[in-house]
Write a protein that holds these residues in place. Structure first.
Motif, short mmCIF file in Angstrom:
data_model
loop_
_atom_site.label_atom_id
_atom_site.label_comp_id
_atom_site.label_asym_id
_atom_site.label_seq_id
_atom_site.Cartn_x
_atom_site.Cartn_y
_atom_site.Cartn_z
N UNK A 127 0.83 -1.20 0.00
CA UNK A 127 0.00 0.00 0.00
C UNK A 127 0.86 1.24 0.00
N UNK A 128 0.65 2.07 -1.00
CA UNK A 128 1.30 3.38 -1.10
C UNK A 128 0.28 4.37 -0.55
N UNK A 129 0.53 4.86 0.67
CA UNK A 129 -0.52 5.58 1.39
C UNK A 129 -0.37 7.09 1.29
N UNK A 130 -1.25 7.69 0.49
CA UNK A 130 -1.36 9.16 0.47
C UNK A 130 -2.50 9.60 1.38
N UNK A 131 -3.55 8.78 1.42
CA UNK A 131 -4.78 9.10 2.15
C UNK A 131 -4.54 9.05 3.67
N UNK A 132 -3.95 10.14 4.19
CA UNK A 132 -3.55 10.17 5.60
C UNK A 132 -4.75 10.04 6.53
N UNK A 133 -5.94 10.48 6.06
CA UNK A 133 -7.13 10.41 6.92
C UNK A 133 -7.42 8.97 7.35
N UNK A 134 -7.07 7.98 6.51
CA UNK A 134 -7.26 6.58 6.90
C UNK A 134 -6.51 6.28 8.20
N UNK A 135 -5.26 6.70 8.29
CA UNK A 135 -4.48 6.43 9.51
C UNK A 135 -4.95 7.26 10.68
N UNK A 153 3.60 -1.27 3.83
CA UNK A 153 3.07 0.09 3.87
C UNK A 153 4.18 1.08 3.54
N UNK A 154 3.99 1.86 2.48
CA UNK A 154 4.99 2.86 2.08
C UNK A 154 4.31 4.23 2.07
N UNK A 155 4.85 5.17 2.88
CA UNK A 155 4.19 6.47 2.99
C UNK A 155 4.46 7.35 1.76
N UNK A 280 8.44 12.84 -6.42
CA UNK A 280 9.58 12.20 -5.75
C UNK A 280 9.13 11.12 -4.78
N UNK A 281 8.30 11.45 -3.77
CA UNK A 281 7.87 10.36 -2.88
C UNK A 281 7.04 9.29 -3.61
N UNK A 282 6.29 9.69 -4.62
CA UNK A 282 5.50 8.71 -5.37
C UNK A 282 6.42 7.72 -6.10
N UNK A 283 7.45 8.25 -6.77
CA UNK A 283 8.38 7.39 -7.49
C UNK A 283 9.16 6.50 -6.52
N UNK A 284 9.52 7.08 -5.36
CA UNK A 284 10.25 6.29 -4.36
C UNK A 284 9.43 5.06 -3.97
N UNK A 285 8.14 5.28 -3.72
CA UNK A 285 7.30 4.18 -3.28
C UNK A 285 6.94 3.23 -4.42
#
Ligand code: NDP
Ligand code: MG
Length: 397
Positions: A127-135, A153-155, A280-285
């Motif tokens: 899971x590449x988690x952008x949706x912080x509201x879930x956490x 889980x990759x932030x 950048x963070x998207x490509x990293x994950x």
């Protein structure tokens, strides 16, 4: 880098039509053969989804809004595309958990993203988690689901992605063992950083969504202006990295070059820097553990000034409210999040002042915090009640 002979990652993008979704597909398009798009989802933006289907040929396109799904079906038929159009919240869960899928980009905005993202956690996906509201809403439950299923889980949030990069690769949540003293979240301070309390109270939606460094969806842009975004990120960091509240620090860094930092026992502080660009963070994950091309312009530090200052919780009470909700535990973070979503929507509609956001969250927390939060049903009930309490409060203003 060659991708010949490599098995493609099979990807579902929840929230494909949003800012993070568009950036994700931009990175994906730079790596032909590396990813196969299984499903894309949106809510209302039919033409954008159609364009994405033309380029990425997903098996499924989901519109959570049935009217948008009907419109997309008609457009897909007109163009003779082979994609199957699904609708509604249940379809989001289906495409997030389908056995073919190994990787999920979770980029729906708000608690609306929770059911499908949690289901993917239970199903053991990466899971590449952008949706912080879930956490924020379901932290303990979500992390338990990840641990139980062996999901990865990759932030994506730039701060948490930076911390993830600055932590030891084998970090397991034990601060002492890893010699980690504190996590430092940087905050740009948003568009109102230098305004007086009176000017902030009277700010308009257009001012609030004009972020100095980042182009983002409207909701997170307002959250950045109120510093609630940083508050949500404090709670996000607590769960992602097993941090105690006092181990999470916030520092305002208006240039958004240092994306966050990890402070170690020996005095070392490791920061991750870069041009502010979510690719950048998207490509990293997406590439993890490999580094892949993201299309981001190189960071040019020559002549740049990097400055740091303390956040002002008097002018930005939302940040303090988030720390308070974290300290209160139980259902408080879910209540905080739901009250914020309602208030931000009302503010964007022009119905209430900017200052009503913090006031309604404080009122809703006072009214509801302290309830049970053991099951998903408890959390959804807290979310529902908080929306109702906040709406009533805002109605009266
Ligand atoms: P956007 O508003 O740009 O996009 C939101 C996406 O969610 C769109 O695809 C939208 O569909 C879809 N959506 C909206 N409501 C629903 C719903 N009820 N059910 C299903 N889908 C829905 O948001 P962002 O891309 O900016 O943000 C997405 C998430 O990522 C947020 O949680 C945000 O906090 C987080 N994030 C974003 C960053 C950024 O730079 N943008 C940085 C860090 C985190 P449609 O547009 O078709 O209506
Ligand atoms: Mg962020």
């Amino acid at each position: 880098m060659t991708t010949v002979g490599m098995k493609p990652r099979v990807l579902t993008v929840l929230g494909a039509t949003g800012t993070i979704g568009v950036n994700t597909l931009d990175v994906v398009a730079r790596h032909p053969g590396r990813f196969e798009v299984f499903a894309l989802t949106g809510a209302t933006q039919v033409e954008r989804m159609l364009g994405q289907c033309r380029i990425h040929h997903p098996r499924f396109a989901v519109m959570s809004e049935p009217a948008a799904a009907a419109a997309l079906r008609a457009r897909v038929a007109e163009e003779g595309l082979t994609v199957e159009v699904l609708e509604g919240a249940a379809a989001l869960i289906e495409v997030a958990t389908a056995p073919e899928v190994d990787t999920l980009m979770a980029a729906i905005v708000g608690a609306a993203g929770l059911p499908a993202t949690l289901a993917a956690a239970q199903a053991g996906k990466r899971i590449l988690l952008a949706n912080k509201e879930t956490l924020v809403v379901s932290g303990q439950l979500f992390m338990d689901a990840i641990a139980a299923s062996g999901a990865e889980l990759l932030p994506i949030d730039s701060e948490h992605n930076a911390i993830f990069q600055a932590l030891p690769r084998d970090f397991n949540g034990d601060f002492l063992q890893a010699g980690v003293k504190a996590l430092w979240l940087t905050a740009s301070g948003g568009p109102f950083r230098t305004l007086s309390a009176a000017a902030i109270a009277a700010a308009t939606p257009a001012q609030a969504v004009a972020h100095p460094n980042w182009v983002m969806g409207k909701k997170i842009s307002v959250d950045s202006a109120s510093l609630m975004n940083k508050g949500l990120e404090v709670i996000e960091a607590r769960w992602l990295f097993n941090a105690r509240p006092e181990q999470i620090k916030v520092v305002v860094h208006p240039q958004s070059i240092v994306h966050s930092m990890v402070e170690y026992a020996d005095g070392s502080v490791i920061a991750q820097m870069g041009t502010p660009d979510m690719r950048t963070p998207i490509a990293y994950a997406l590439g993890f553990p490999e580094r892949i091309e993201a299309g981001v312009s190189a960071l040019d530090l020559m002549g740049r000034q990097l400055t740091f200052e303390a956040p002002d919780t008097a002018r930005f009470p939302c940040l303090q409210l988030a720390f308070d909700a974290l300290a209160a535990g139980g259902n408080a973070a879910a209540v905080l999040n739901a009250a914020n979503e309602v208030a931000v929507a009302r503010f964007l509609d022009g119905a209430v002042a900017f200052s009503a956001i913090a006031a309604s969250i404080a009122h809703t927390l006072d009214t509801l915090a302290g309830g049970a939060a053991d099951t998903l049903d408890d959390l959804l009930e807290a979310d529902r009640q908080a929306r109702s309490v906040a709406a009533t409060y805002l109605e009266a203003r």
